[in-house]
Design an enzyme around this catalytic site. Sequence first.
Site, PDB file in Angstrom:
ATOM      1  N   TYR A   1       3.572  10.894 -17.636  1.00 34.35           N
ATOM      2  CA  TYR A   1       3.018  12.162 -17.134  1.00 34.35           C
ATOM      3  C   TYR A   1       4.064  13.271 -17.137  1.00 34.35           C
ATOM      4  CZ  TYR A   1      -1.524  10.579 -15.319  1.00 34.35           C
ATOM      5  OH  TYR A   1      -2.805  10.130 -15.191  1.00 34.35           O
TER       6      TYR A   1
ATOM      7  N   LYS B   1       4.218  -3.311 -19.188  1.00 36.51           N
ATOM      8  CA  LYS B   1       4.089  -3.985 -20.474  1.00 36.51           C
ATOM      9  C   LYS B   1       5.484  -4.155 -21.074  1.00 36.51           C
ATOM     10  CE  LYS B   1       0.908  -3.731 -23.663  1.00 36.51           C
ATOM     11  NZ  LYS B   1       0.336  -5.093 -23.806  1.00 36.51           N
TER      12      LYS B   1
ATOM     13  N   ASP C   1      -8.748   3.259 -11.086  1.00 44.28           N
ATOM     14  CA  ASP C   1     -10.166   3.589 -11.311  1.00 44.28           C
ATOM     15  C   ASP C   1     -10.988   2.313 -11.439  1.00 44.28           C
ATOM     16  OD1 ASP C   1      -9.799   6.360 -11.300  1.00 44.28           O
ATOM     17  OD2 ASP C   1     -11.005   6.662 -13.106  1.00 44.28           O
TER      18      ASP C   1
ATOM     19  N   ASP D   1      -3.077   4.984 -12.917  1.00 46.77           N
ATOM     20  CA  ASP D   1      -4.233   5.872 -13.029  1.00 46.77           C
ATOM     21  C   ASP D   1      -5.447   5.075 -13.500  1.00 46.77           C
ATOM     22  OD1 ASP D   1      -5.652   8.366 -13.169  1.00 46.77           O
ATOM     23  OD2 ASP D   1      -5.345   8.348 -15.343  1.00 46.77           O
TER      24      ASP D   1
ATOM     25  N   ASP E   1      -2.512  -5.046 -19.598  1.00 55.68           N
ATOM     26  CA  ASP E   1      -3.806  -5.392 -20.208  1.00 55.68           C
ATOM     27  C   ASP E   1      -4.404  -6.621 -19.520  1.00 55.68           C
ATOM     28  OD1 ASP E   1      -1.701  -6.914 -21.246  1.00 55.68           O
ATOM     29  OD2 ASP E   1      -2.553  -7.038 -23.275  1.00 55.68           O
TER      30      ASP E   1
HETATM   31  C1  IPM Z   1      -6.032  10.997 -10.530  1.00 56.84           C
HETATM   32  C2  IPM Z   1      -6.525  11.954 -11.586  1.00 56.84           C
HETATM   33  C3  IPM Z   1      -5.370  12.844 -12.002  1.00 56.84           C
HETATM   34  C4  IPM Z   1      -4.335  11.962 -12.658  1.00 56.84           C
HETATM   35  C5  IPM Z   1      -5.764  14.025 -12.893  1.00 56.84           C
HETATM   36  C6  IPM Z   1      -6.843  14.882 -12.274  1.00 56.84           C
HETATM   37  C7  IPM Z   1      -4.562  14.858 -13.237  1.00 56.84           C
HETATM   38  O1  IPM Z   1      -7.101  11.266 -12.630  1.00 56.84           O
HETATM   39  O2  IPM Z   1      -5.531  11.457  -9.501  1.00 56.84           O
HETATM   40  O3  IPM Z   1      -6.166   9.791 -10.742  1.00 56.84           O
HETATM   41  O4  IPM Z   1      -4.442  11.629 -13.851  1.00 56.84           O
HETATM   42  O5  IPM Z   1      -3.385  11.597 -11.972  1.00 56.84           O
HETATM   43 MG    MG Z   2      -7.286   9.158 -12.310  1.00 56.95          MG
END
Ligand code: IPM
Ligand code: MG
Length: 360
Positions: free
Chosen positions: A140, A191, A252, A248, A224
Amino acid sequence: MKSVFVLPGDGIGPETVGQALRVLEHLQKVGGLEIRLSEGLVGGASIDQHGVPLTEETAAQALASDAVLLGAVGGPKWSDVAYHLRPEQGLLDLRKAMGLFANLRPATCFPALVDASSLKPELVEGLDIMVVRELIGGVYFGEPRGIETLADGQKRGVNTQAYSTHEVRRVARVAFELARQRDGRVCSVEKSNVMESGIVWREAVTALHAEEFSDVGLSHMYADNCAMQLVREPKQFDVIVTDNLFGDILSDAAAMLTGSLGMLPSASLGTSGAPGLYEPIHGSAPDIAGQNIANPCATILSVAMALRWQLGRADLAECIETAVNGVLGDGLRTRDILRATSGAQAVSTSEFTDAIIRKL
Ligand code: IPM
Ligand code: MG
């Protein structure tokens, strides 16, 4: 008196933050909570007003507060702004400015939502994972980065994944300390089979473990495989510690195991004593913004995390969590968690919050 700086942001952010503020104001009235609230702009909302997604004044105000509550940033309205000025950059800059290297993303399955998960109930019942994501390093922020045009006219996009020992150790420390308060197990994810940054990551975690945390269980997993294990047998995990990009993605996936992204809060922490940032992990959801149908739980539960981690009111955090669970238990659902649960009643964002406040 502690201060909370509120950044509602874009999309459903202002709606869910608005409901979280109702909960906070209620706790000020009945829970003896003493905090000072102030509000600012971030993301697209800041672009509209100031031309940039985060002003220096806003960053300074965040740093001067005890905790920051953020809604969400981004949306199609700002798809044409310059890349370095997009709404998401405001959030990334804020994380960096505040030094928030550890992002705590709990994935806990509320008993009433066991059926809302896309996995079989027995796989998610009682699920309680904490993903600790490194937040201000890795690909990032790594340099060099950019887009170049090659001699033959083709383009080439470049990003750099880099981690130093120090960056890994400080986030791993947070994970080990959390594990001590939980089930005592950390799984470190990278990884290292293909990435040098992964080798440094694994070595740093292993060394810190040997030096200071040998009472905690440590395992290592490639990213993975971790993605696969999360959907195969998620309850094998206690604390997962991983880098910015893998974190990230894996957070999710972990979040969705619990039925809805709309349920999950997060806390981003820096050095001890510095202000933290509390935000739902769901994002701005522009498609449902302004309709009073978004799930307010993730933002309200982020307030609970702030109360526990920063505002010295773990008792009130527990009250909020119990109230949310109680409202779900009564069968009330916002639309995102209605699907697949029988006999539940669809309610709006504000109606769900009304019910939480009644329970409180
Ligand atoms: C998160 C989001 C952010 C990230 C975006 C909105 C920049 O996906 O907080 O997980 O990738 O960190
Ligand atoms: Mg995210």
